[in-house]
Design a protein around this motif. Structure first.
Motif, PDB file in Angstrom:
ATOM      1  N   PRO A  10     108.460 -13.380  67.465  1.00 38.64           N
ATOM      2  CA  PRO A  10     109.646 -12.833  68.119  1.00 38.64           C
ATOM      3  C   PRO A  10     109.689 -11.324  67.935  1.00 38.64           C
ATOM      4  O   PRO A  10     109.162 -10.802  66.941  1.00 38.64           O
ATOM      5  N   PRO A  11     110.287 -10.584  68.869  1.00 34.58           N
ATOM      6  CA  PRO A  11     110.424  -9.143  68.671  1.00 34.58           C
ATOM      7  C   PRO A  11     111.196  -8.860  67.387  1.00 34.58           C
ATOM      8  O   PRO A  11     112.278  -9.408  67.174  1.00 34.58           O
ATOM      9  N   LEU A  12     110.613  -8.063  66.496  1.00 30.95           N
ATOM     10  CA  LEU A  12     111.257  -7.784  65.221  1.00 30.95           C
ATOM     11  C   LEU A  12     112.459  -6.877  65.466  1.00 30.95           C
ATOM     12  O   LEU A  12     112.348  -5.836  66.120  1.00 30.95           O
ATOM     13  N   SER A  13     113.596  -7.253  64.964  1.00 25.94           N
ATOM     14  CA  SER A  13     114.814  -6.472  65.126  1.00 25.94           C
ATOM     15  C   SER A  13     115.487  -6.316  63.779  1.00 25.94           C
ATOM     16  O   SER A  13     115.192  -7.035  62.819  1.00 25.94           O
ATOM     17  N   GLY A  14     116.431  -5.371  63.728  1.00 27.48           N
ATOM     18  CA  GLY A  14     117.181  -5.187  62.497  1.00 27.48           C
ATOM     19  C   GLY A  14     117.958  -6.431  62.111  1.00 27.48           C
ATOM     20  O   GLY A  14     118.106  -6.742  60.924  1.00 27.48           O
ATOM     21  N   VAL A  15     118.434  -7.174  63.105  1.00 31.06           N
ATOM     22  CA  VAL A  15     119.194  -8.395  62.827  1.00 31.06           C
ATOM     23  C   VAL A  15     118.302  -9.438  62.161  1.00 31.06           C
ATOM     24  O   VAL A  15     118.691 -10.076  61.176  1.00 31.06           O
ATOM     25  N   LEU A  16     117.092  -9.637  62.683  1.00 28.93           N
ATOM     26  CA  LEU A  16     116.185 -10.628  62.095  1.00 28.93           C
ATOM     27  C   LEU A  16     115.776 -10.225  60.685  1.00 28.93           C
ATOM     28  O   LEU A  16     115.734 -11.068  59.773  1.00 28.93           O
ATOM     29  N   VAL A  17     115.469  -8.943  60.473  1.00 30.50           N
ATOM     30  CA  VAL A  17     115.131  -8.465  59.132  1.00 30.50           C
ATOM     31  C   VAL A  17     116.301  -8.706  58.178  1.00 30.50           C
ATOM     32  O   VAL A  17     116.126  -9.172  57.039  1.00 30.50           O
ATOM     33  N   LEU A  18     117.513  -8.410  58.641  1.00 23.90           N
ATOM     34  CA  LEU A  18     118.709  -8.592  57.815  1.00 23.90           C
ATOM     35  C   LEU A  18     118.898 -10.054  57.438  1.00 23.90           C
ATOM     36  O   LEU A  18     119.142 -10.385  56.274  1.00 23.90           O
ATOM     37  N   VAL A  19     118.805 -10.946  58.417  1.00 23.92           N
ATOM     38  CA  VAL A  19     119.023 -12.366  58.161  1.00 23.92           C
ATOM     39  C   VAL A  19     117.972 -12.915  57.211  1.00 23.92           C
ATOM     40  O   VAL A  19     118.278 -13.670  56.273  1.00 23.92           O
ATOM     41  N   MET A  20     116.718 -12.530  57.426  1.00 21.69           N
ATOM     42  CA  MET A  20     115.647 -13.013  56.552  1.00 21.69           C
ATOM     43  C   MET A  20     115.830 -12.495  55.123  1.00 21.69           C
ATOM     44  O   MET A  20     115.706 -13.254  54.149  1.00 21.69           O
ATOM     45  N   ALA A  21     116.136 -11.215  54.979  1.00 24.92           N
ATOM     46  CA  ALA A  21     116.263 -10.632  53.640  1.00 24.92           C
ATOM     47  C   ALA A  21     117.459 -11.214  52.893  1.00 24.92           C
ATOM     48  O   ALA A  21     117.357 -11.574  51.706  1.00 24.92           O
ATOM     49  N   SER A  22     118.606 -11.326  53.561  1.00 23.10           N
ATOM     50  CA  SER A  22     119.799 -11.831  52.890  1.00 23.10           C
ATOM     51  C   SER A  22     119.667 -13.313  52.566  1.00 23.10           C
ATOM     52  O   SER A  22     120.108 -13.772  51.503  1.00 23.10           O
ATOM     53  N   THR A  23     119.039 -14.074  53.460  1.00 18.97           N
ATOM     54  CA  THR A  23     118.798 -15.487  53.175  1.00 18.97           C
ATOM     55  C   THR A  23     117.862 -15.636  51.997  1.00 18.97           C
ATOM     56  O   THR A  23     118.059 -16.499  51.128  1.00 18.97           O
ATOM     57  N   GLY A  24     116.814 -14.816  51.944  1.00 18.49           N
ATOM     58  CA  GLY A  24     115.906 -14.859  50.803  1.00 18.49           C
ATOM     59  C   GLY A  24     116.622 -14.584  49.498  1.00 18.49           C
ATOM     60  O   GLY A  24     116.349 -15.218  48.475  1.00 18.49           O
ATOM     61  N   LEU A  25     117.575 -13.654  49.524  1.00 24.36           N
ATOM     62  CA  LEU A  25     118.349 -13.321  48.333  1.00 24.36           C
ATOM     63  C   LEU A  25     119.119 -14.543  47.830  1.00 24.36           C
ATOM     64  O   LEU A  25     119.128 -14.849  46.631  1.00 24.36           O
TER      65      LEU A  25
END
Length: 480
Positions: A10-25
């Motif tokens: 998928p096109p990498l976006s700030g939203v996807l990075v945010l969701v992945m990082a916060s979910t990982g946390l």
């Protein structure tokens, strides 16, 4: 060439990075704290058991997910997500400075509340940012990253605790939480005014329903987390009656209020029921099955904890590797066929393990079935989420995410308890490697049967006529 690339990732976006990082946390924090329990017990619990530090987090998180998901549909993803990150980070600060067990448990309750809000907004934020095939790929990437985070948690926790101490597992959340909040404030769009016809535009929140649901789920989660060696007591009976009455009252109320916390009419859609049943069975099999397989590896084969943990990694590695495969297959197959093929692979893995397990089985003989188990979970995971979103109106995606999280938590508890009964019934509670092997073999046989049931229910309920493969040229539409 551009079209081909879009089908790979998928096109990498700030939203996807945010969701992945916060979910990982959040995912890391579920398991990382368990490693520090001995030190926490010695430092702030006067040598007493500190398991409540894990339990309070899970209870708060499990009880709040559905209410948080429904509120995100009404109040907007941005404001609730920012609040969730802030609560999680501030609660981590409180946990870092805890001086006694009561203080630490209170901080963990608030941390679980913030984690519930973060987790339940993952799918809605992805759904708002992506559509069609790109959305499916983004969900696959998110799921794979969450799995990887869970796999890395023990190693990360061990390093932090050995180097700094148990407070480090909470302190690490402070800079990461602050960075996530700043990123969320920057990339999440401000909500536009909702149309007058939208469900979230009129009426008051269902506070009574939310409280009943939190009471029911909270007490039910406490019961599922009770120690297996503790005899049933009067307080357990009271908790069971409380959970049943609260959940029954919640269901009755949801049919009467104009703006319910959980729209029960969604369950009249066969495809939605199929997706929810797949979520439930997935956690029953993954969590319940893995608990008793680890017992076999340690008590049946005599492996030490490190070796047993390493032998379980093929499940997670295969799931990470195939996490995007299911999303890509949605471009060519109907979702029901993709999900069914994943569960078929799981069933094969469970059945092979059941046939192989003996007190003398060489560890390397288990690798193939373990890989099949993990690969099946990876293939089926993202399509299940995609179906749940695809057959639901866009303004109810938060509610759907709450239902997914709630059923996942319920499946983990039910799977551990129900398969534990199977384990004990077939001799697993006895002594000796033969007893453990017999009990584990029974658990895996039942797991194979449940995976086969999941294949059948998926093919029937998520039929290609009800949910065809995604149209690459049109945005998502609610299923009929």
């Amino acid at each position: 060439m551009a079209a081909q690339k879009s089908r790979r990732l998928p096109p990498l976006s700030g939203v996807l990075v945010l969701v992945m990082a916060s979910t990982g946390l959040v995912v890391i924090d579920i398991t990382i704290v368990a490693l520090g329990l001995p030190l926490i017990s010695a430092d702030v619990a006067d040598g007493k058991s500190a398991e409540s530090v894990v339990v309070t987090y899970m209870v708060a998180m499990g009880a709040l997910t559905q209410a948080a998901g429904s509120l995100s549909d009404r109040w907007g993803r941005r404001s609730l997500f920012l609040a969730g990150i802030a609560v999680f980070t501030l609660a981590s600060l409180a946990a870092t400075s805890a001086q006694d067990l009561w203080w630490l448990n209170a901080a963990r309750v608030f941390q679980g509340c913030g984690a519930a809000v973060i987790m339940v907004n993952g799918i809605p934020l992805i759904s708002d940012r992506y559509t069609g095939e790109e959305r499916n790929l983004a969900i696959g990437a998110w799921g794979s990253f969450a799995t990887a985070a869970g796999l890395l948690a023990p190693a990360l926790g061990g390093v932090l605790i050995d180097a700094v101490g148990w407070r480090a597992v909470f302190a690490i959340n402070l800079p990461l939480g602050a960075a996530a909040w700043a990123l969320a404030a920057r990339v999440l769009p401000r909500p536009s005014p909702a149309p007058a016809s939208a469900p979230s535009s009129t009426g008051r929140p269902d506070w009574a329903g939310s409280l009943l649901l939190m009471l029911g789920l909270g007490t039910a989660t406490l019961l599922m987390l009770r120690p297996d060696d503790r005899p049933w007591a009067g307080q357990d009976t009271v908790a069971l009656l409380t959970a049943c009455l609260a959940l029954a009252a919640f269901l009755v109320l949801q049919l009467r209020v104009p703006m319910p916390t959980l729209e029960l009419r969604m369950f009249t859609r066969p495809a939605f029921c199929g997706a929810m049943l797949a979520v439930l069975l997935s956690r029953v099999l993954t969590i319940g099955g893995s608990v008793y397989l680890v017992l076999y590896l340690s008590d049946g084969l005599g492996l030490n904890p490190t070796a047993a943990g390493l032998l379980m990694t093929p499940i997670f590695l295969a799931q990470i590797a195939t996490g995007m495969v299911g999303s890509k297959l949605l471009s060519h197959w109907a979702p029901g066929l993709v999900i069914g093929s994943g569960y078929l692979l799981k069933a094969i893995g469970f059945a092979a393990l059941a046939l192989l397990i003996t007190p003398n089985t060489p560890w390397w003989a288990l690798l193939g079935p373990l890989l099949a188990w993990g690969a099946g979970g990876g293939i089926a995971g993202a399509p299940v989420m995609a179906v749940a979103v695809q057959v639901t109106e866009p303004e109810r995606v938060g509610m759907v995410a709450g239902a997914v999280s709630t059923l996942a938590s319920l499946g983990a508890g039910v799977g551990t308890a129900a398969l534990g009964a199977v384990f004990a019934l077939h001799g697993g509670a006895g002594t000796g490697s033969r007893a453990v092997a017999d009990g584990t073999r029974a658990v895996l046989t039942v797991s194979a049967a449940l995976a086969a049931v999941a294949v059948l229910t998926t093919l029937v309920l998520i039929h290609p006529h009800r949910v065809p493969r995604p149209d690459r040229t049109r945005a998502r539409e609610p299923a009929r």
